[in-house]
Design a protein around this motif. Structure first.
Motif, PDB file in Angstrom:
ATOM      1  N   TRP A  51      -0.737 170.934 -20.876  1.00 10.75           N
ATOM      2  CA  TRP A  51      -2.091 170.651 -20.390  1.00 10.75           C
ATOM      3  C   TRP A  51      -2.229 170.948 -18.899  1.00 10.75           C
ATOM      4  CZ3 TRP A  51      -2.402 167.217 -16.409  1.00 10.75           C
ATOM      5  CH2 TRP A  51      -1.329 166.334 -16.225  1.00 10.75           C
ATOM      6  N   GLY A  52      -1.124 170.838 -18.163  1.00 11.10           N
ATOM      7  CA  GLY A  52      -1.187 171.058 -16.726  1.00 11.10           C
ATOM      8  C   GLY A  52      -1.448 172.502 -16.336  1.00 11.10           C
ATOM      9  N   SER A  53      -1.276 173.428 -17.273  1.00 14.25           N
ATOM     10  CA  SER A  53      -1.487 174.847 -16.980  1.00 14.25           C
ATOM     11  C   SER A  53      -2.862 175.337 -17.400  1.00 14.25           C
ATOM     12  CB  SER A  53      -0.424 175.691 -17.697  1.00 14.25           C
ATOM     13  OG  SER A  53      -0.576 175.585 -19.106  1.00 14.25           O
ATOM     14  N   ALA A  54      -3.641 174.495 -18.068  1.00 15.31           N
ATOM     15  CA  ALA A  54      -4.897 174.944 -18.684  1.00 15.31           C
ATOM     16  C   ALA A  54      -5.924 175.424 -17.662  1.00 15.31           C
ATOM     17  CB  ALA A  54      -5.490 173.818 -19.530  1.00 15.31           C
ATOM     18  N   ALA A  55      -6.012 174.765 -16.528  1.00 14.90           N
ATOM     19  CA  ALA A  55      -7.070 175.077 -15.563  1.00 14.90           C
ATOM     20  C   ALA A  55      -6.966 176.501 -15.029  1.00 14.90           C
ATOM     21  CB  ALA A  55      -7.028 174.081 -14.405  1.00 14.90           C
ATOM     22  N   HIS A  56      -5.748 177.027 -14.950  1.00 13.78           N
ATOM     23  CA  HIS A  56      -5.551 178.371 -14.400  1.00 13.78           C
ATOM     24  C   HIS A  56      -4.891 179.289 -15.422  1.00 13.78           C
ATOM     25  CE1 HIS A  56      -6.598 176.807 -10.435  1.00 13.78           C
ATOM     26  NE2 HIS A  56      -5.761 175.817 -10.655  1.00 13.78           N
ATOM     27  N   TRP A  57      -5.199 179.071 -16.679  1.00 13.82           N
ATOM     28  CA  TRP A  57      -4.509 179.809 -17.726  1.00 13.82           C
ATOM     29  C   TRP A  57      -4.777 181.317 -17.650  1.00 13.82           C
ATOM     30  CZ3 TRP A  57      -0.410 179.042 -20.358  1.00 13.82           C
ATOM     31  CH2 TRP A  57      -0.111 179.850 -21.462  1.00 13.82           C
ATOM     32  N   ASP A  58      -6.004 181.707 -17.371  1.00 14.03           N
ATOM     33  CA  ASP A  58      -6.327 183.134 -17.305  1.00 14.03           C
ATOM     34  C   ASP A  58      -5.489 183.836 -16.238  1.00 14.03           C
ATOM     35  OD1 ASP A  58      -8.165 182.868 -19.317  1.00 14.03           O
ATOM     36  OD2 ASP A  58      -9.917 182.812 -18.007  1.00 14.03           O
ATOM     37  N   ASP A  59      -5.297 183.172 -15.092  1.00 16.79           N
ATOM     38  CA  ASP A  59      -4.453 183.749 -14.043  1.00 16.79           C
ATOM     39  C   ASP A  59      -3.013 183.871 -14.508  1.00 16.79           C
ATOM     40  OD1 ASP A  59      -6.522 184.004 -12.189  1.00 16.79           O
ATOM     41  OD2 ASP A  59      -6.291 181.933 -11.522  1.00 16.79           O
ATOM     42  N   ARG A  60      -2.567 182.872 -15.253  1.00 17.10           N
ATOM     43  CA  ARG A  60      -1.177 182.893 -15.732  1.00 17.10           C
ATOM     44  C   ARG A  60      -0.964 184.017 -16.735  1.00 17.10           C
ATOM     45  NH1 ARG A  60       2.403 177.701 -16.128  1.00 17.10           N
ATOM     46  NH2 ARG A  60       1.879 178.030 -13.942  1.00 17.10           N
ATOM     47  N   VAL A  61      -1.951 184.242 -17.584  1.00 17.98           N
ATOM     48  CA  VAL A  61      -1.859 185.326 -18.560  1.00 17.98           C
ATOM     49  C   VAL A  61      -1.737 186.676 -17.849  1.00 17.98           C
ATOM     50  CG1 VAL A  61      -3.157 186.603 -20.325  1.00 17.98           C
ATOM     51  CG2 VAL A  61      -3.046 184.107 -20.422  1.00 17.98           C
ATOM     52  N   LYS A  62      -2.524 186.856 -16.797  1.00 20.36           N
ATOM     53  CA  LYS A  62      -2.458 188.110 -16.036  1.00 20.36           C
ATOM     54  C   LYS A  62      -1.089 188.283 -15.381  1.00 20.36           C
ATOM     55  CE  LYS A  62      -7.424 188.090 -15.057  1.00 20.36           C
ATOM     56  NZ  LYS A  62      -8.461 187.924 -14.000  1.00 20.36           N
ATOM     57  N   LEU A  63      -0.548 187.204 -14.860  1.00 24.84           N
ATOM     58  CA  LEU A  63       0.767 187.269 -14.227  1.00 24.84           C
ATOM     59  C   LEU A  63       1.837 187.628 -15.247  1.00 24.84           C
ATOM     60  CD1 LEU A  63       2.709 186.893 -11.886  1.00 24.84           C
ATOM     61  CD2 LEU A  63       2.699 184.433 -12.353  1.00 24.84           C
ATOM     62  N   ILE A  64       1.782 187.016 -16.417  1.00 22.62           N
ATOM     63  CA  ILE A  64       2.751 187.325 -17.474  1.00 22.62           C
ATOM     64  C   ILE A  64       2.697 188.805 -17.821  1.00 22.62           C
ATOM     65  CG2 ILE A  64       3.328 186.939 -19.906  1.00 22.62           C
ATOM     66  CD1 ILE A  64       2.356 184.034 -19.521  1.00 22.62           C
ATOM     67  N   GLN A 110      -1.503 173.885 -24.397  1.00 26.00           N
ATOM     68  CA  GLN A 110      -1.538 172.809 -25.385  1.00 26.00           C
ATOM     69  C   GLN A 110      -1.958 171.489 -24.730  1.00 26.00           C
ATOM     70  OE1 GLN A 110      -1.071 173.504 -28.596  1.00 26.00           O
ATOM     71  NE2 GLN A 110      -0.661 175.637 -28.053  1.00 26.00           N
ATOM     72  N   PRO A 111      -2.583 170.596 -25.495  1.00 24.09           N
ATOM     73  CA  PRO A 111      -3.076 169.329 -24.927  1.00 24.09           C
ATOM     74  C   PRO A 111      -1.998 168.257 -24.820  1.00 24.09           C
ATOM     75  CG  PRO A 111      -3.695 169.448 -27.220  1.00 24.09           C
ATOM     76  CD  PRO A 111      -3.011 170.754 -26.899  1.00 24.09           C
ATOM     77  N   PHE A 112      -0.770 168.666 -24.566  1.00 30.56           N
ATOM     78  CA  PHE A 112       0.317 167.705 -24.406  1.00 30.56           C
ATOM     79  C   PHE A 112       1.338 168.290 -23.432  1.00 30.56           C
ATOM     80  CE2 PHE A 112       0.674 169.985 -28.485  1.00 30.56           C
ATOM     81  CZ  PHE A 112       1.807 170.749 -28.269  1.00 30.56           C
ATOM     82  N   GLY A 113       2.295 167.483 -23.055  1.00 29.66           N
ATOM     83  CA  GLY A 113       3.289 167.900 -22.086  1.00 29.66           C
ATOM     84  C   GLY A 113       4.336 168.821 -22.677  1.00 29.66           C
ATOM     85  N   PRO A 114       5.148 169.439 -21.828  1.00 27.26           N
ATOM     86  CA  PRO A 114       6.166 170.366 -22.308  1.00 27.26           C
ATOM     87  C   PRO A 114       7.418 169.648 -22.797  1.00 27.26           C
ATOM     88  CG  PRO A 114       6.275 170.237 -19.930  1.00 27.26           C
ATOM     89  CD  PRO A 114       5.113 169.376 -20.345  1.00 27.26           C
TER      90      PRO A 114
END
Length: 204
Positions: A51-64, A110-114
């Protein structure tokens, strides 16, 4: 004044300013080249998709995608390891960059922790029997030390990486990316600078 300042002092000031600019730019400009050129082993992307990555997920996808492209340009395979998985459990495998793009495209926050321990085990399984250099490990951190497990997780990565490169990414878009040695990461975690102490969402 500028008229009375010795030329050598002006030169020193200009050099100092140039070094400062270079130092600030280096974490953004160089690490992707470093991780792709480090050795001949695979590039493992450990992705916090909690859940902690959701706010910037689009940026993370681009980085991946950029990291996969970097690996592809060096002819290296890729391992995608999500840390937050549903009931099916965490699975990982060594793939060609083209296949890794499909694996990455299926990732969602995901709506839960890793469960970083499970992610580490999945990575160990994927790399077991690998006859190559240790590879490059890139942890895309969500910025939260869930359950105070970040230290043990990185220690596990260090052991698995052996003499490979471990890269720690503590921002969604990679702007803070640095290729750090094992000692650098250990010091970073011991200082507690990665622990934000954020509370997770309340699940109904």
């Amino acid at each position: 004044t500028a008229e009375t300042t010795p030329w050598w002092l002006t030169l020193i000031r200009l050099l100092a300013a140039a070094l400062l600019i270079f130092a600030l730019a280096d974490p953004i400009l160089n690490p992707r080249d470093e991780l792709a050129a480090a050795n001949s082993g695979p590039v493992a992307l450990i992705v916090d998709n909690s859940w902690g990555s959701a706010a910037h997920w689009d940026d993370r996808v681009k980085l991946i995608d950029r990291l996969i492209t970097d690996a592809e340009s060096k002819g290296k395979p890729v391992i995608i390891v999500p840390t937050a998985q549903t009931a099916g459990g965490t699975q990982a495998k060594i793939e060609a960059p083209t296949a890794a793009r499909s694996t990455a495209a299926a990732l969602q926050p995901q709506p839960f922790g890793p469960d970083r321990g499970a992610a580490l085990k999945a990575l160990q399984t994927a790399m077991s029997g690998l006859r190559a250099d240790p590879g490059t490990f890139v942890w895309l951190h969500d910025g939260i030390d869930h359950k105070n497990e970040a230290r043990s997780f990185v220690e596990g990565l260090m052991q698995l990486a052996d003499k490979g490169l471990v890269t720690f990414v503590d921002s969604a878009d990679g702007s803070a990316m640095r290729s750090w040695s094992v000692d650098d990461i250990t010091e970073y975690l011991r200082s507690g600078r990665n622990a934000r102490g954020q509370a997770g969402p309340t699940m109904s």
